[in-house]
Design an enzyme around this catalytic site. Structure first.
Site: not given
Ligand code: GLN
Length: 533
Positions: A13, A148-149, A189, A383-384, A510, A512
């Site tokens: 994998s 893989d099973i 191969t 986020c966090f 997020h 990203e």
């Molecule tokens: N732990 C934080 C929350 O639940 C941030 C989550 C995160 O960074 N995706 O709000």
């Protein structure tokens, strides 16, 4: 009617099946076909949301709030599309549906079995995506390795689909590793031969083999693979290591992979338009000015934990002609005093505090943010990372000593980050966060508003349980914080910034996940631009 391309993996994998699938999707899309891609994960978890990032890398969040495998991120970035949570099928989902149906008595006294009930549910889910997207071509990547099973019911289901959809509407692509012996430099191969044998034992004869190897496939190796796999040599393609994953589609295009696929599926031959993709690859390779970015988080040992953020930085920096140099800092090490919180700030042009959960490393992140506040270095908290930025602002600018998030310290005197109201009664952990894309109203004349190009409303994807506690907003704003965006519904704090700073931004969502090679996410471009000033 949709055509189906099934992608299986052989030997090992993590050989890059996801990138290969995404690349083929891009090449077909560039020919004007409507393409969608499904990832099948043969684990029993219903989704990736409850898994530690150390297991499978980041949890990729879709627009509709699916917590999915990171391959969906590759698909979305390469296909420049939005996929649904339905594009990630797991064993857990399949069994859950079948067992619930059984409990409702819908199987009318039958014995419920892997064949046909589980396989029927797998096929139903694949076809449902085909119908709902009205795609011309559906790529279906089976996670794991042939043999893989866990993967067997899925392989059985796609074997049946060949019969039901017809030979001309289905294609089996096998991506397998061709190792190189370090002693002789020879491409071996035999492992591919064995994985093809295993596939055939299950009843699947691959139509195409894509050989992953460190080097381009040698003629002799190609000839051997073709012979043992019962294929013409033209059906064996080479997928060597490249510097940037974004080069893979071009490497495969050169060998005529997509034309071969189109011909085999009875689709008309069309010339692809890959010009903007080629431009992007040229840009990314030509970018020479280094920019150093501190990446502060607690899953730094497995970089896949932050895959979309890394890609978003690539997109943004290519756009600006910069070469990103990512320096990783384990927040636990900072917390334990093994590393100074000043180091990430002093040694880099910008600082990102990464998303996360739980107490470990949180104080380390907060101490880095304190240094950022003192130094004025360009900063993005995601986020966090945003939540801990608010904690740092509360403690160090607003004088709220002991301020914290109740996620970490439920008895803090100043709960500046607290559980979302609608989360208070939730007991189950799976799929219960605030998830997916929501509209955000930006506040005029804030930095974030400008970075987004003066848009009134923007959409970003969420994954959180906690939020900025509105009770402390006045105090935080008096201390220099600015709220730059609120959720359109509910007025939750979505973006914050610090007044008078070059770039100090916190983002509850997020950004990203919506970044694309040709459409970098504004918050990342903004950060890097500020860092070069
Ligand atoms: N732990 C934080 C929350 O639940 C941030 C989550 C995160 O960074 N995706 O709000």
């Amino acid at each position: 009617m949709a055509k189906y391309v099934f992608i299986t993996g052989g030997v090992l994998s993590s050989v890059g099946k996801g990138i290969t699938t995404a690349s083929l999707g891009l090449l077909l899309k560039a020919r004007g076909y409507h393409v969608t891609a499904i990832k099948i994960d043969p684990y029993i978890n219903v989704d990736a949301g409850t898994m530690n990032p150390y297991m499978h890398g980041e949890v990729y969040v879709t627009e509709d709030g699916g917590e999915t495998d990171l391959d969906l991120g590759h698909y979305e970035r390469f296909l420049d599309t939005f996929l649904s949570k339905k594009n990630n099928i797991t064993t857990g989902q399949v069994y859950l549906t079948v067992i619930q149906r059984e409990r409702r008595g819908e199987y009318l006294g039958q014995t419920v079995q892997v064949i046909p009930h589980i396989t029927d549910e797998i096929k139903r889910r694949i076809r449902e995506v085909a119908q709902e997207t009205s795609a011309d071509i559906v790529l279906v990547e089976i996670g794991g390795t042939v043999g893989d099973i866990e993967g067997l019911p899925f392989l059985e289901a796609i074997r049946q689909m060949r019969m039901e959809e017809g030979f001309a509407n289905t294609l089996f692509v096998h991506v397998a590793l061709v190792p190189i012996l370090s002693t002789t430099g020879e491409q071996k191969t035999k492992p591919v031969q064995h994985s093809v044998q295993e596939l055939r034992r299950i009843g699947i004869q691959p139509d195409i083999i894509i050989a992953r190897s460190m080097k381009p496939l040698e003629e002799e190796a190609r000839r051997k693979i073709a012979l043992y796999a019962n294929l013409p040599p033209e059906a064996v393609f080479s997928n060597p290591d490249v510097e940037y994953i974004y080069e893979v589609p071009l490497v495969l295009e050169e060998q005529g992979l997509a034309d071969y696929v189109a011909r085999r599926l009875g689709l008309e031959q069309r010339r692809p338009d890959l010009s903007s993709w080629r431009d992007f690859v040229v840009k990314i390779k030509a970018a020479s000015k280094p920019i150093k970015i501190a990446m502060v988080g607690k899953y730094t040992k497995l970089k896949d934990s932050y895959l979309s953020i890394i890609e978003a930085l690539r997109h943004a920096s290519a756009h600006l002609g910069l070469r990103p140099v990512l320096n990783w800092y384990e927040s636990t090490a900072i917390e334990q005093g093994k590393l100074s919180p000043r180091t990430p700030v002093e040694d880099n042009d910008a600082v990102i505090v990464l998303p996360g959960f739980g107490a470990r490393g949180a104080e380390g992140k907060i101490s880095v943010i304190k240094e950022v506040i003192e130094s004025g270095k360009p900063f993005l908290g995601i986020c966090f990372g945003m939540q801990l930025a608010v904690v740092a602002i509360a403690r160090h600018l607003a004088g709220l000593e002991g301020a914290h998030s109740t996620e970490i310290d439920p008895t803090t005197p100043y709960p500046v980050i607290d559980l979302l109201e609608e989360q208070r009664h939730i007991k189950e952990l799976g799929g219960t966060m605030r998830l997916g894309s929501y509209p955000i109203k930006l506040i005029h004349n804030t930095l974030v508003y400008n970075v987004y190009g003066g848009r009134e409303i923007v959409y970003e994807r969420h994954r959180h349980r906690y939020e900025v506690n509105p009770r402390y907003l006045d105090k935080l704003v008096s201390a220099g914080m600015e709220v730059s965006g609120y959720s359109l519904e509910g007025g939750r704090v979505e973006f914050i910034e610090l007044r008078g700073y070059r770039y100090f931004v916190g983002s509850q969502p997020h950004p990203e996940f919506r970044s694309r090679p040709m459409k970098p996410a504004p918050l990342f471009t903004g950060l890097l631009e500020a860092a070069t000033r």
